[in-house]
Design a protein around this motif. Structure first.
Motif, mmCIF file in Angstrom:
data_model
loop_
_atom_site.group_PDB
_atom_site.id
_atom_site.type_symbol
_atom_site.label_atom_id
_atom_site.label_comp_id
_atom_site.label_asym_id
_atom_site.label_seq_id
_atom_site.Cartn_x
_atom_site.Cartn_y
_atom_site.Cartn_z
ATOM 1 N N GLY A 131 -10.536 10.718 8.599
ATOM 2 C CA GLY A 131 -9.466 10.607 7.615
ATOM 3 C C GLY A 131 -9.518 9.345 6.778
ATOM 4 O O GLY A 131 -8.505 8.987 6.169
ATOM 5 N N LYS A 132 -10.670 8.671 6.696
ATOM 6 C CA LYS A 132 -10.765 7.437 5.916
ATOM 7 C C LYS A 132 -10.510 7.695 4.432
ATOM 8 O O LYS A 132 -9.705 7.002 3.798
ATOM 9 N N SER A 133 -11.198 8.686 3.875
ATOM 10 C CA SER A 133 -11.039 8.984 2.454
ATOM 11 C C SER A 133 -9.631 9.465 2.140
ATOM 12 O O SER A 133 -9.057 9.126 1.094
ATOM 13 N N THR A 134 -9.039 10.253 3.032
ATOM 14 C CA THR A 134 -7.677 10.730 2.811
ATOM 15 C C THR A 134 -6.682 9.582 2.810
ATOM 16 O O THR A 134 -5.787 9.509 1.960
ATOM 17 N N LEU A 135 -6.832 8.657 3.749
ATOM 18 C CA LEU A 135 -5.943 7.500 3.813
ATOM 19 C C LEU A 135 -6.048 6.657 2.551
ATOM 20 O O LEU A 135 -5.023 6.250 1.969
ATOM 21 N N LEU A 136 -7.270 6.403 2.084
ATOM 22 C CA LEU A 136 -7.439 5.544 0.913
ATOM 23 C C LEU A 136 -7.022 6.249 -0.365
ATOM 24 O O LEU A 136 -6.480 5.616 -1.279
ATOM 25 N N LEU A 137 -7.265 7.554 -0.471
ATOM 26 C CA LEU A 137 -6.826 8.271 -1.667
ATOM 27 C C LEU A 137 -5.304 8.331 -1.741
ATOM 28 O O LEU A 137 -4.716 8.197 -2.813
ATOM 29 N N GLN A 138 -4.669 8.502 -0.602
ATOM 30 C CA GLN A 138 -3.208 8.498 -0.581
ATOM 31 C C GLN A 138 -2.671 7.103 -0.899
ATOM 32 O O GLN A 138 -1.656 6.957 -1.590
ATOM 33 N N THR A 139 -3.358 6.071 -0.404
ATOM 34 C CA THR A 139 -2.979 4.695 -0.738
ATOM 35 C C THR A 139 -3.150 4.432 -2.225
ATOM 36 O O THR A 139 -2.319 3.766 -2.854
ATOM 37 N N ALA A 140 -4.236 4.968 -2.801
ATOM 38 C CA ALA A 140 -4.459 4.812 -4.242
ATOM 39 C C ALA A 140 -3.327 5.448 -5.041
ATOM 40 O O ALA A 140 -2.858 4.885 -6.046
ATOM 41 N N GLY A 141 -2.865 6.630 -4.602
ATOM 42 C CA GLY A 141 -1.755 7.271 -5.286
ATOM 43 C C GLY A 141 -0.467 6.471 -5.173
ATOM 44 O O GLY A 141 0.296 6.357 -6.144
ATOM 45 N N ASN A 142 -0.216 5.895 -4.006
ATOM 46 C CA ASN A 142 0.993 5.082 -3.823
ATOM 47 C C ASN A 142 0.991 3.848 -4.720
ATOM 48 O O ASN A 142 1.996 3.504 -5.346
ATOM 49 N N THR B 114 0.804 -1.225 0.000
ATOM 50 C CA THR B 114 0.000 0.000 0.000
ATOM 51 C C THR B 114 0.834 1.271 0.000
ATOM 52 O O THR B 114 0.284 2.357 -0.177
ATOM 53 N N GLY B 115 2.145 1.142 0.211
ATOM 54 C CA GLY B 115 2.989 2.324 0.329
ATOM 55 C C GLY B 115 3.127 2.812 1.753
ATOM 56 O O GLY B 115 3.913 3.716 2.029
ATOM 57 N N PHE B 116 2.359 2.217 2.680
ATOM 58 C CA PHE B 116 2.453 2.516 4.110
ATOM 59 C C PHE B 116 2.863 1.239 4.835
ATOM 60 O O PHE B 116 2.146 0.226 4.780
ATOM 61 N N THR B 117 4.009 1.279 5.519
ATOM 62 C CA THR B 117 4.443 0.107 6.268
ATOM 63 C C THR B 117 3.447 -0.248 7.366
ATOM 64 O O THR B 117 3.173 -1.435 7.622
ATOM 65 N N GLU B 118 2.876 0.776 8.015
ATOM 66 C CA GLU B 118 1.903 0.535 9.081
ATOM 67 C C GLU B 118 0.636 -0.118 8.528
ATOM 68 O O GLU B 118 0.088 -1.037 9.143
ATOM 69 N N PHE B 119 0.173 0.345 7.396
ATOM 70 C CA PHE B 119 -1.031 -0.208 6.771
ATOM 71 C C PHE B 119 -0.786 -1.658 6.358
ATOM 72 O O PHE B 119 -1.639 -2.541 6.566
#
Length: 476
Positions: free
Chosen positions: A113-124, A85-90
């Motif tokens: 921050g659900k949408s922000t987390l997923l949109l950032q994950t989508a970009g990664n 996902t681009g996030f080690t924690e995720f």
């Protein structure tokens, strides 16, 4: 069109029956049984997105082939390649990454921050699959494409292969997934998508169950991972029928305090990994940032700092999943002018405070029953675990006697009604984290097995009186 059959489903426990009843016979709840139409076209015959041709049934693996039974000895045991996902924690919360064909439900309060987390994950993920020609599909039922683009620009998630769509129609969403075959599909949110095949309002139990079932069917058939955003009710539970959580593969809860930037991601259900992991994130104006080492989040000063000790503070270590987190407990004791003394707490259990004050009076010879007590933690930390009892009592005694505890000293242990100090689970794991952060003395109950940690002196106590004496807080 397939023949429609009407069933009545309980939104609490998922019970279904052919007739409506006022009280669910399974969970005994009143007014939770609603009408549900069980007709839904298959994934290969659903309506495609406007302007595109839908995929035919022949392009999808036949259901009979997918359901063929095989001996368990012939089933391959090769590991599935997960998508980072681009996030080690995720990734750690998910069990190592996103499993192809899985459906993950991300739930949380509005604005967390659900949408922000997923949109950032989508970009990664879009950056990862760009070289192979892959795409990521983000379907929003709450915002327009321009609004999503503004947020993506702010958090640096703009990629040419990140596809945006704004729709609330289930058939259109499924058609987009089938046409583009993305590496990841995100639907935000399940409560805003509506199916024309069943009755019910948007966000109702009937619609949520239909939308989830259709997305799960498409994800399994096309082997495409799907992230599904879920709203929560005012009591904190996920909106919609309880069967929604049973249908999906992973359920993650995104938690946090609106007054702080700390966010915690917990796996409540995970078919592909552990359910006791927790991921730490920090919310900022530029998006979500992961916190790989949250050790200093809940401390006013690091454990190894030589700063002057302050009265009324004591550090303990709690367990959150596999992590051991230091929590600083602060207490303030004042004379009360009220008929009933005030008890104000933040981050600790108020009912347990009443018990600990009584035990401190009976077995510690320190009377705080007539005082106003204020107990709090740092930065929204939670000290509700029984292992925090000793630190809470130490902070109260330190504040009452105006005697500070050394900043390199921590206290871990549960206190019983008899005044005994009991050991906490995974004590060695907590103590190793204390030594890593620079603590040199730990007041702990006698462990069940010998623990030897270099650089950390263990002061073993068996009663509350012994603990107060070891901390220099005994009543003279």
């Amino acid at each position: 069109m397939a023949k429609s059959s009407v069933q009545y489903v309980c939104s609490e426990c998922g019970w279904s029956g052919p007739k409506w009843v006022g009280r669910c016979p399974e969970c005994n709840q009143w007014g939770t049984v609603e009408e549900f139409h069980e007709a839904r076209p298959s994934a290969g015959t659903r309506t495609a997105a406007p302007g595109r041709t839908s995929r035919t049934q022949s392009t999808i693996v036949p259901q009979t082939a997918r359901a063929a039974a095989r001996p368990i000895t012939e089933v391959g045991t090769e590991s599935v390649r997960r998508l980072a996902t681009g996030f080690t924690e995720f990734d750690r919360v998910l069990g190592g990454g996103v499993v192809p064909g899985s459906v993950t439900l991300i739930a949380g309060e509005p604005g967390i921050g659900k949408s922000t987390l997923l949109l950032q994950t989508a970009g990664n993920i879009a950056r990862q699959v760009a070289s192979s020609g892959g795409t990521v599909l983000y379907i929003s039922g709450e915002e327009s494409q321009a609004q999503v683009r503004l947020r993506a620009t702010r958090i640096d998630a703009v990629e040419s292969n990140l596809l945006l769509a704004s729709t609330t129609d289930l058939a259109t969403a499924l058609g987009l997934i089938e046409q583009n075959r993305p590496a990841l599909a995100i639907v935000d949110s399940a409560q805003t998508i509506v199916s024309q095949e069943v009755d019910g309002i948007s966000g109702g139990s009937t619609q949520v169950r239909e939308v989830a079932s259709a997305l799960i069917d498409t994800a399994k058939t096309l082997d495409i991972p799907v992230f599904l955003v879920g709203h929560v009710t005012k009591d904190g539970s996920i909106a919609g029928p309880r069967t929604l959580e049973h249908l999906v593969d992973v359920v993650c809860q995104f938690e946090g305090d609106s007054e702080t930037a700390l966010r915690m991601l917990r796996a409540i259900k995970n078919r592909f990994g552990p359910t006791d992991e927790v991921g730490c994130f920090d919310m900022s104006g530029e998006g979500i940032e992961e916190v790989t080492d949250p050790a200093g989040l809940f401390l006013s000063e690091p454990g190894g700092d030589a700063a002057q000790p302050v009265e009324g503070t004591c550090v303990t270590f709690t367990l959150d999943g596999h992590r051991s987190l230091p929590i600083e407990v602060q207490a303030l004791v004042t004379n009360s002018v009220l008929p009933t003394p005030r008890r104000a707490v933040n981050g600790v259990d108020s009912s347990r405070i009443a018990m600990l004050v009584a035990v401190l009076y009976r077995h510690g010879k320190l009377n705080l029953l007539a005082n106003d007590l204020y107990i709090s933690t740092i930065a929204g930390g939670q000290a509700k675990e029984p292992a925090c009892d000793l630190a809470i009592v130490a902070a109260l005694a330190s504040a009452a006697q105006r005697t500070p505890i050394a900043r390199t000293t921590c206290a871990i242990g549960e206190i019983s009604l008899t005044g005994q100090v009991r050991p906490a689970p995974r004590m060695e794991h907590r103590l190793r984290e204390a030594a890593r952060l620079g603590f040199t003395v730990a007041v702990v109950p006698t462990p069940r097995k010998a623990i030897d940690i270099p650089g950390l002196k263990l002061v073993e106590v068996s009663t509350l009186a012994d603990a107060l004496n070891a901390l220099g807080l005994s009543r003279h």
